[in-house]
Design a protein around this motif. Structure first.
Motif, PDB file in Angstrom:
ATOM      1  N   HIS A 129       0.838  -1.202   0.000  1.00 31.00           N
ATOM      2  CA  HIS A 129       0.000   0.000   0.000  1.00 31.00           C
ATOM      3  C   HIS A 129       0.875   1.256   0.000  1.00 31.00           C
ATOM      4  O   HIS A 129       1.982   1.269   0.545  1.00 31.00           O
ATOM      5  N   HIS A 156      -7.348  -1.918  -3.540  1.00 30.92           N
ATOM      6  CA  HIS A 156      -7.687  -1.659  -2.145  1.00 30.92           C
ATOM      7  C   HIS A 156      -7.486  -0.167  -1.897  1.00 30.92           C
ATOM      8  O   HIS A 156      -6.420   0.377  -2.215  1.00 30.92           O
ATOM      9  N   SER A 187      -8.164   3.230   0.894  1.00 28.08           N
ATOM     10  CA  SER A 187      -8.561   3.785   2.189  1.00 28.08           C
ATOM     11  C   SER A 187      -8.206   5.265   2.178  1.00 28.08           C
ATOM     12  O   SER A 187      -7.547   5.750   1.259  1.00 28.08           O
ATOM     13  N   GLU A 217     -15.834  -9.290   3.764  1.00 30.52           N
ATOM     14  CA  GLU A 217     -15.178 -10.563   3.469  1.00 30.52           C
ATOM     15  C   GLU A 217     -15.950 -11.366   2.427  1.00 30.52           C
ATOM     16  O   GLU A 217     -16.153 -12.578   2.571  1.00 30.52           O
ATOM     17  N   PRO A 261     -12.452  -6.053   3.263  1.00 33.20           N
ATOM     18  CA  PRO A 261     -11.682  -7.096   3.940  1.00 33.20           C
ATOM     19  C   PRO A 261     -11.724  -6.923   5.458  1.00 33.20           C
ATOM     20  O   PRO A 261     -11.887  -5.812   5.976  1.00 33.20           O
ATOM     21  N   ASP A 262     -11.550  -8.017   6.149  1.00 40.50           N
ATOM     22  CA  ASP A 262     -11.460  -7.963   7.608  1.00 40.50           C
ATOM     23  C   ASP A 262     -10.140  -7.298   7.987  1.00 40.50           C
ATOM     24  O   ASP A 262      -9.079  -7.709   7.516  1.00 40.50           O
ATOM     25  N   SER A 263     -10.185  -6.268   8.819  1.00 41.18           N
ATOM     26  CA  SER A 263      -8.962  -5.558   9.192  1.00 41.18           C
ATOM     27  C   SER A 263      -9.191  -4.803  10.488  1.00 41.18           C
ATOM     28  O   SER A 263     -10.325  -4.676  10.966  1.00 41.18           O
ATOM     29  N   ASP A 264      -8.105  -4.274  11.057  1.00 41.14           N
ATOM     30  CA  ASP A 264      -8.245  -3.417  12.227  1.00 41.14           C
ATOM     31  C   ASP A 264      -8.747  -2.045  11.777  1.00 41.14           C
ATOM     32  O   ASP A 264      -8.693  -1.708  10.584  1.00 41.14           O
ATOM     33  N   ASN A 287      -6.706   0.234   9.397  1.00 37.97           N
ATOM     34  CA  ASN A 287      -6.490  -0.271   8.041  1.00 37.97           C
ATOM     35  C   ASN A 287      -7.793  -0.596   7.324  1.00 37.97           C
ATOM     36  O   ASN A 287      -7.784  -1.327   6.335  1.00 37.97           O
ATOM     37  N   ARG A 288      -8.898  -0.072   7.826  1.00 36.85           N
ATOM     38  CA  ARG A 288     -10.184  -0.331   7.173  1.00 36.85           C
ATOM     39  C   ARG A 288     -10.141   0.202   5.741  1.00 36.85           C
ATOM     40  O   ARG A 288      -9.702   1.312   5.478  1.00 36.85           O
ATOM     41  N   ARG A 289     -10.632  -0.605   4.809  1.00 35.50           N
ATOM     42  CA  ARG A 289     -10.539  -0.259   3.397  1.00 35.50           C
ATOM     43  C   ARG A 289     -11.647  -0.979   2.625  1.00 35.50           C
ATOM     44  O   ARG A 289     -12.292  -1.900   3.141  1.00 35.50           O
TER      45      ARG A 289
END
Length: 452
Positions: free
Chosen positions: A217, A263, A265, A330, A339-342, A345-347
């Motif tokens: 990224h 991807h 964000s 997901e 995607p699953d992320s913290d 890093n949400r995107r």
């Protein structure tokens, strides 16, 4: 127009560069430009190219005269192309020390050329900057390795690997199938490292000899530049090993298409914190509106993600590409996957762009659609749970002709991309489509020649 190229001059001398490939991207993502001795390059600090290069089709033709003279000077004047010192790459496969330098395009008065794909991406990024935001992207590029084929009338075939045999069947994520081409990929990684490309993982995709390379990224402009350079690098590495690499969206009948998943964000320019997440870690309103904008405006800008007739073969029924702008967490059966992320890093992953798309235009369009949703407060649909392939509420235009008509009528495209760019891009793609319709296909010869 001349600027200070001390940093670039030092780099060229330090690397003993004798030749410079001066590049710009046309609307199709083809690298066009000039090759110059280093001394001449430094003395002139760039190059001139006819502005008509930006209205050239993949077949080398130009748009109709009425549009041509509406968008360009009747005298076919030159653009002034100036090197970007942050877009300089070695050419590791060249026999002599050579560099490739990506240029920006300006008119005589120093104004950015509106038809330039790189300028368009910079224009979209400036919209984010004005709001105090910074987009972060991570592209994933799919491509096929094939046998070299001198005759375009013959279907492509999988290449022969180290074992001496062709690959058969689907080999998703197979290490052994990827290792069949180890010498090729070793060159690709060595050359990419020499050029400073931010490559991450290499995987075997679903198709026969279909691969995917992921980029780390980073900033959108830098990564668009890197994709342009990576495509050249991958093709050169393949040729060295007597195979071909293709980024066509659908090069082989019966095999999955090749995508450029993006991807994306957005972070706050000052704090670096994600604007897609609330302090408690939940999805923010801006995130939901970003998705809403992608859903609303991707159908109006689809030719920037799927620019060719072949692009739409990815969207045929029973393919692995989602033909919708649904979203879900997901979920790979929708066009917009979260995607699953913290929270930081949400995107959202835009899965609709083809590998054949111009990276500057695909990234610009994807970020623009999300931006428009954020500033307009566009609410998304409900998230899809489970299989989304058959969802028909948010489908896309299914032909290039229909998609070009949608883009031509889009107020959003005219507002943000500019009427001049929108008209020029649509005109180029229509000329290409007319050329395509002149070609008699093997299907027609096979089933109609003696039957009708």
């Amino acid at each position: 127009m001349k600027g200070n190229l001390d940093r670039l001059s030092h780099w060229l001398k330090e690397n003993k560069i004798t030749e410079v490939e001066c590049l710009i991207s046309d609307l199709s993502g083809i690298a066009r430009g000039k090759i110059s001795p280093t001394n001449k390059f430094l003395n002139e600090q760039g190059m001139r190219l006819p502005e008509s290069v930006l209205l050239q089709t993949v077949t080398g033709d130009y748009v109709d005269d009425d549009i041509y003279y509406e968008l360009l000077d009747a005298a076919d004047i030159d653009m002034h192309c100036r090197p970007d010192q942050d877009a300089v790459f070695i050419v590791p496969w060249a026999s002599e020390p050579t560099a490739q330098v990506i240029h920006d395009t300006y008119d005589k008065q120093g104004n950015a050329i509106e038809l330039s794909p790189r300028n368009l991406l910079k224009k979209v990024l400036s919209l984010y900057t004005a709001r105090g935001w910074k987009p972060i992207v991570a592209p994933e590029m799919e491509f096929y390795l094939t046998q070299r084929s001198p005759d375009p009338d013959y279907p492509l075939k999988p290449p022969v690997g180290r074992s001496g045999r062709q690959e058969t069947g689907r080999q998703s994520y197979s290490i052994e199938a990827t290792n069949e081409f180890d010498p090729l990929f070793e060159d690709m990684y060595d050359w990419s490292e020499a050029q400073g490309l931010d490559l991450d993982t290499l995987i075997h995709e679903e198709g026969t000899a279909q691969m995917e390379i992921n980029f780390r990224h980073g900033a959108a402009l830098s990564l668009a530049d890197q994709i342009i350079i990576f495509k050249r690098t991958m093709r050169e590495a393949a040729l060295k090993h007597d195979v071909s690499a293709t980024f066509m969206a659908k090069p082989m009948t019966g095999e999955p298409g090749s995508a450029m998943h993006v991807h994306q964000s957005v972070v706050d320019l000052e704090t670096g914190e994600s604007v897609f997440s609330n302090p408690d870690g939940s999805m923010s309103e801006l995130f939901m509106h970003h998705i809403g904008g992608l859903q609303k405006y991707i159908p109006e800008t689809l030719p920037l993600f799927a620019p060719n007739v072949n692009s739409f073969r990815r969207f045929l029924p029973d393919t692995s590409a989602p033909v919708n702008v649904e979203w879900g967490e997901e979920n790979r059966t929708v066009g917009l996957r979260v995607p699953d992320s913290d929270p930081q890093n949400r995107r959202v992953e835009n899965r609709l762009a083809g590998a054949d798309a111009n990276p500057y235009l695909a990234l610009a369009a994807s970020l623009l659609c999300g931006y428009a949703g954020m500033v307009e407060g566009v609410e998304p649909s409900a998230a899809v749970v489970g299989r989304g392939y058959e969802r028909r509420n948010l489908r896309l235009p299914l032909t290039l002709e229909a998609a070009l008509e949608c883009m031509e009528q889009s107020d959003m495209a005219k507002k943000y991309l500019g009427e001049r760019f929108t008209k020029g891009f649509v005109a180029v793609k229509r000329v290409e489509h007319e050329n395509y319709k002149q070609v008699i296909s093997s299907w027609e010869r096979e089933f109609l020649l003696f039957s009708v």
